[in-house]
Design an enzyme around this catalytic site. Structure first.
Site, PDB file in Angstrom:
ATOM      1  CB  CYS A 216       2.778  -2.558   4.794  1.00 28.64           C
ATOM      2  SG  CYS A 216       4.520  -3.374   3.668  1.00 28.64           S
TER       3      CYS A 216
ATOM      4  CB  CYS B 262       1.982  -7.647  -1.311  1.00 26.17           C
ATOM      5  SG  CYS B 262       0.933  -6.550  -0.824  1.00 26.17           S
TER       6      CYS B 262
HETATM    7 FE1  FES Z   1       2.861  -4.911   2.753  1.00 25.68          FE
HETATM    8 FE2  FES Z   1       1.948  -6.531   1.728  1.00 25.68          FE
HETATM    9  S1  FES Z   1       0.216  -4.971   3.098  1.00 25.68           S
HETATM   10  S2  FES Z   1       3.717  -6.140   1.866  1.00 25.68           S
END
Ligand code: FES
Length: 130
Positions: free
Chosen positions: A37, A106
């Protein structure tokens, strides 16, 4: 504990993160980013005689990563580095009253950054590139 949405506590820590910011003259720093991400967290530790005397964090990422990293700082303050190292993402999520299943990963970013900082502390260096 897992749920479908953010708890009030998670939203509160995401909006008003405790212990956020860079630390001057930390004993050790750990930085990690999640390649999936692109979110990242840095943990700054002040350690004396193996005890975490101060801790701050910076997270550039999603609300769950900010809230998890922030509450982790409160969980490890005053603990020994051994105790802190053993904390899991489940413990962090539980402290927030649960995280949605899809956001569990996360909560790992803060833990990983903290462990990296402790690894550096054990190596006697401040940062990876020292
Ligand atoms: Fe990347 Fe939460 S979506 S740490």
């Amino acid at each position: 504990m897992a749920g479908m949405q953010f708890t009030e506590k998670t939203l509160d820590y995401a909006k008003n993160p405790r212990n956020q910011g860079e630390m001057e003259q930390p004993t050790a720093v750990g930085e990690v980013s999640n390649p999936d991400c692109g979110d990242s967290t840095t943990m700054y530790l002040k350690v004396e005689d193996g005890i975490i005397k101060d801790v701050t964090f910076e997270t550039f990422g999603c609300a769950a990563a900010v809230a998890s990293s922030s509450i982790l700082t409160e969980m490890i303050l005053g603990k020994t580095v051994e105790e802190a190292y053993k904390l899991t993402e489940e413990a962090v999520a539980d402290e927030l009253g649960g995280l949605p299943d899809k956001k569990m990963h996360c909560s790992l970013i803060g833990i990983d950054a903290m462990r990296k900082a402790i690894d550096n502390y054990r190596k006697g260096i401040v940062r990876d590139d020292d």
